[in-house]
Design an enzyme around this catalytic site. Sequence first.
Site, PDB file in Angstrom:
ATOM      1  N   HIS A 106       0.857  -1.180   0.000  1.00 22.34           N
ATOM      2  CA  HIS A 106       0.000   0.000   0.000  1.00 22.34           C
ATOM      3  C   HIS A 106       0.891   1.226   0.000  1.00 22.34           C
ATOM      4  CE1 HIS A 106      -3.118   2.863   1.153  1.00 22.34           C
ATOM      5  NE2 HIS A 106      -3.983   1.936   0.768  1.00 22.34           N
ATOM      6  N   ASP A 119      -7.929  -5.341   0.145  1.00 21.17           N
ATOM      7  CA  ASP A 119      -8.427  -6.074  -1.023  1.00 21.17           C
ATOM      8  C   ASP A 119      -8.024  -7.535  -1.035  1.00 21.17           C
ATOM      9  OD1 ASP A 119      -9.844  -4.032  -2.112  1.00 21.17           O
ATOM     10  OD2 ASP A 119      -8.108  -3.184  -3.123  1.00 21.17           O
TER      11      ASP A 119
HETATM   12  N1  CMC Z   1       4.237  -7.539  -4.969  1.00 24.47           N
HETATM   13  C1  CMC Z   1       5.571  -7.556  -5.133  1.00 24.47           C
HETATM   14  N2  CMC Z   1       6.372  -6.470  -4.937  1.00 24.47           N
HETATM   15  C2  CMC Z   1       5.771  -5.338  -4.613  1.00 24.47           C
HETATM   16  C3  CMC Z   1       4.358  -5.252  -4.430  1.00 24.47           C
HETATM   17  C4  CMC Z   1       3.591  -6.415  -4.615  1.00 24.47           C
HETATM   18  N3  CMC Z   1       2.270  -6.381  -4.455  1.00 24.47           N
HETATM   19  N4  CMC Z   1       4.031  -3.988  -4.093  1.00 24.47           N
HETATM   20  C5  CMC Z   1       5.179  -3.289  -4.070  1.00 24.47           C
HETATM   21  N5  CMC Z   1       6.229  -4.095  -4.376  1.00 24.47           N
HETATM   22  C6  CMC Z   1       7.661  -3.747  -4.362  1.00 24.47           C
HETATM   23  C7  CMC Z   1       8.047  -2.919  -5.585  1.00 24.47           C
HETATM   24  O1  CMC Z   1       8.472  -3.733  -6.642  1.00 24.47           O
HETATM   25  C8  CMC Z   1       9.133  -2.058  -5.017  1.00 24.47           C
HETATM   26  O2  CMC Z   1      10.299  -2.860  -4.923  1.00 24.47           O
HETATM   27  P1  CMC Z   1      11.771  -2.185  -5.141  1.00 24.47           P
HETATM   28  O3  CMC Z   1      11.904  -1.183  -4.031  1.00 24.47           O
HETATM   29  O4  CMC Z   1      12.712  -3.315  -5.056  1.00 24.47           O
HETATM   30  O5  CMC Z   1      11.737  -1.545  -6.508  1.00 24.47           O
HETATM   31  C9  CMC Z   1       8.694  -1.765  -3.581  1.00 24.47           C
HETATM   32  O6  CMC Z   1       7.874  -2.889  -3.228  1.00 24.47           O
HETATM   33  C10 CMC Z   1       7.895  -0.473  -3.416  1.00 24.47           C
HETATM   34  O7  CMC Z   1       6.829  -0.498  -4.377  1.00 24.47           O
HETATM   35  P2  CMC Z   1       6.183   0.783  -5.040  1.00 24.47           P
HETATM   36  O8  CMC Z   1       5.612   0.393  -6.354  1.00 24.47           O
HETATM   37  O9  CMC Z   1       7.185   1.908  -5.018  1.00 24.47           O
HETATM   38  O10 CMC Z   1       5.049   1.131  -4.017  1.00 24.47           O
HETATM   39  P3  CMC Z   1       3.843   2.118  -4.283  1.00 24.47           P
HETATM   40  O11 CMC Z   1       3.555   2.783  -2.988  1.00 24.47           O
HETATM   41  O12 CMC Z   1       4.108   3.016  -5.444  1.00 24.47           O
HETATM   42  O13 CMC Z   1       2.647   1.140  -4.714  1.00 24.47           O
HETATM   43  C11 CMC Z   1       0.797  -0.310  -4.613  1.00 24.47           C
HETATM   44  C12 CMC Z   1       1.631   0.731  -3.856  1.00 24.47           C
HETATM   45  C13 CMC Z   1      -0.451  -0.617  -3.775  1.00 24.47           C
HETATM   46  C14 CMC Z   1       0.358   0.245  -5.963  1.00 24.47           C
HETATM   47  C15 CMC Z   1       1.642  -1.591  -4.793  1.00 24.47           C
HETATM   48  O14 CMC Z   1       2.047  -2.100  -3.545  1.00 24.47           O
HETATM   49  C16 CMC Z   1       0.901  -2.664  -5.615  1.00 24.47           C
HETATM   50  O15 CMC Z   1       0.952  -2.630  -6.840  1.00 24.47           O
HETATM   51  N6  CMC Z   1       0.202  -3.631  -4.926  1.00 24.47           N
HETATM   52  C17 CMC Z   1      -0.579  -4.631  -5.603  1.00 24.47           C
HETATM   53  C18 CMC Z   1      -1.926  -4.040  -6.025  1.00 24.47           C
HETATM   54  C19 CMC Z   1      -2.854  -3.838  -4.848  1.00 24.47           C
HETATM   55  O16 CMC Z   1      -3.028  -4.719  -4.006  1.00 24.47           O
HETATM   56  N7  CMC Z   1      -3.498  -2.676  -4.805  1.00 24.47           N
HETATM   57  C20 CMC Z   1      -4.516  -2.359  -3.793  1.00 24.47           C
HETATM   58  C21 CMC Z   1      -4.107  -1.238  -2.890  1.00 24.47           C
HETATM   59  S1  CMC Z   1      -5.177  -1.143  -1.454  1.00 24.47           S
HETATM   60  C22 CMC Z   1      -6.710  -0.678  -2.065  1.00 24.47           C
HETATM   61  C23 CMC Z   1      -6.788   0.741  -2.442  1.00 24.47           C
HETATM   62  O17 CMC Z   1      -6.682   1.616  -1.561  1.00 24.47           O
HETATM   63  O18 CMC Z   1      -7.000   1.023  -3.618  1.00 24.47           O
END
Ligand code: CMC
Length: 430
Positions: free
Chosen positions: A307, A365
């Site tokens: 998240h 989720d």
């Molecule tokens: N699986 C594997 N690796 C992950 C995941 C995941 N679900 N989420 C983040 N990472 C890794 C990412 O690759 C990165 O690694 P590194 O630092 O080595 O490059 C690190 O963790 C930080 O990720 P980020 O993309 O910079 O994090 P963000 O804050 O931009 O993204 C997120 C947050 C929710 C979009 C992401 O965690 C994600 O894509 N999760 C899966 C989709 C999901 O479950 N979304 C629902 C969110 S909750 C409901 C809502 O409020 O909408």
Amino acid sequence: MSETVTITDNKTGKSLECPVLRGTYGAPVIETKKLYSELGMFTFDPGFVTTAACRSAITYLDGEEGILLHRGYPIEQLAEHSSYLELCYLLLHGELPTQTEFENFRAELNRRNLVHEHLERFYAGYRYDAHPMSILIGVTGALSSYYHEALDINDPEDRILTAHRVIAKMPILAAHCYKHSVGHPFVYSRSDLTYVENFLNMMFSVPCRDFTPNPVAVKALDLLMILHADHEQNASTSTVRLAGSAEANPFACVAAGIVTLWGRAHGGANEAVIRMLEEIDDVKNIPQFIDRAKDKDDPFRLMGFGHRVYKNFDPRAKIIRKACHELLDELEGIDLPMFEIAMELERIALEDNYFIERKLYPNVDFYSGIILKALNIPTSMYTVMFALSRSVGWISQWLEMMDDPDFRIGRPRQLYVGSETREYVPIDKR
Ligand code: CMC
């Protein structure tokens, strides 16, 4: 003495004292309004990681501590004692209703729980297999055509009426998306049922059979809706605010929020979780999916993990996880092998260094899809359920924005990295 932060341009030596604003809770905020006029500079913050785009008194969340408050009330207390409809009132009006206020609120929503018969024809334009979210975007946007000329967004009474219409009509639009996909006749709203019972009735009753909503399902869905009602300035809410800042029609603004919510990095994740669990298929395949999630060359991510704000367990996930266990125990004859896969996936991921180091915990989720599956809501409807629950958050944030003395059109700036000025070359000379 007022708190400030000094920003100095080392190139010109010019400085600006920026006021530091403090809210009730949360990180202090540096006000940079004069940065351009005084120093000729913008701030650069892709993804709005550290940018506060507005003042808000609706929802507070602390991602490090795993805290979520609506109008000051902890989500745990609301989940245990309140109802979705009471929360709607709280989000809109800022206070919990008295019994009389609550009854009046219910009666007002019941007065608004019809949609124009012509709106039903919009559904006919969609193929039977259209994704319900694409239908919901269209029909919610179409509501703007019924409430446009006569709607004065500068009139506070019109604005609250709009909010009531959104809350009263969204369950109808959402249930009709499902009815369209299965080819069943649309079911009218019933004022004698509670908000959630009425929604389930519009989803599952058919003319040839009586339908009595299962109280266990009603309770679980009410909880799910409480947990999704608002979540401060997330992508879809920010979309609603940005569209609203242009003084766009509020129903169209809500439709814009639905567009953003559909993305799988946002509300589309609940559907993506179930699709992922189906793909995993068996507990023995989990390690292979964990490896894929950790592989930088593979775009696959574990859906329902991570998240932007919560770097601790999402408090909603804690509540819903418990509810998930209870629901599966209480609902008779339910056997969800994917629940077993989900629990094992959660266990393995929580012990894995990759997820621990990056603070990737299961989010709301991860569990909501399992609850919806147990309630027989089809997978393609999951994000619609999220949109239905979140519509009160969107419209509450819109109301707050319209009343804000700082109200002005939202207009982000950019760091231009394109070509320098160049001469046009006619096509025959290129
Ligand atoms: N699986 C594997 N690796 C992950 C995941 C995941 N679900 N989420 C983040 N990472 C890794 C990412 O690759 C990165 O690694 P590194 O630092 O080595 O490059 C690190 O963790 C930080 O990720 P980020 O993309 O910079 O994090 P963000 O804050 O931009 O993204 C997120 C947050 C929710 C979009 C992401 O965690 C994600 O894509 N999760 C899966 C989709 C999901 O479950 N979304 C629902 C969110 S909750 C409901 C809502 O409020 O909408």
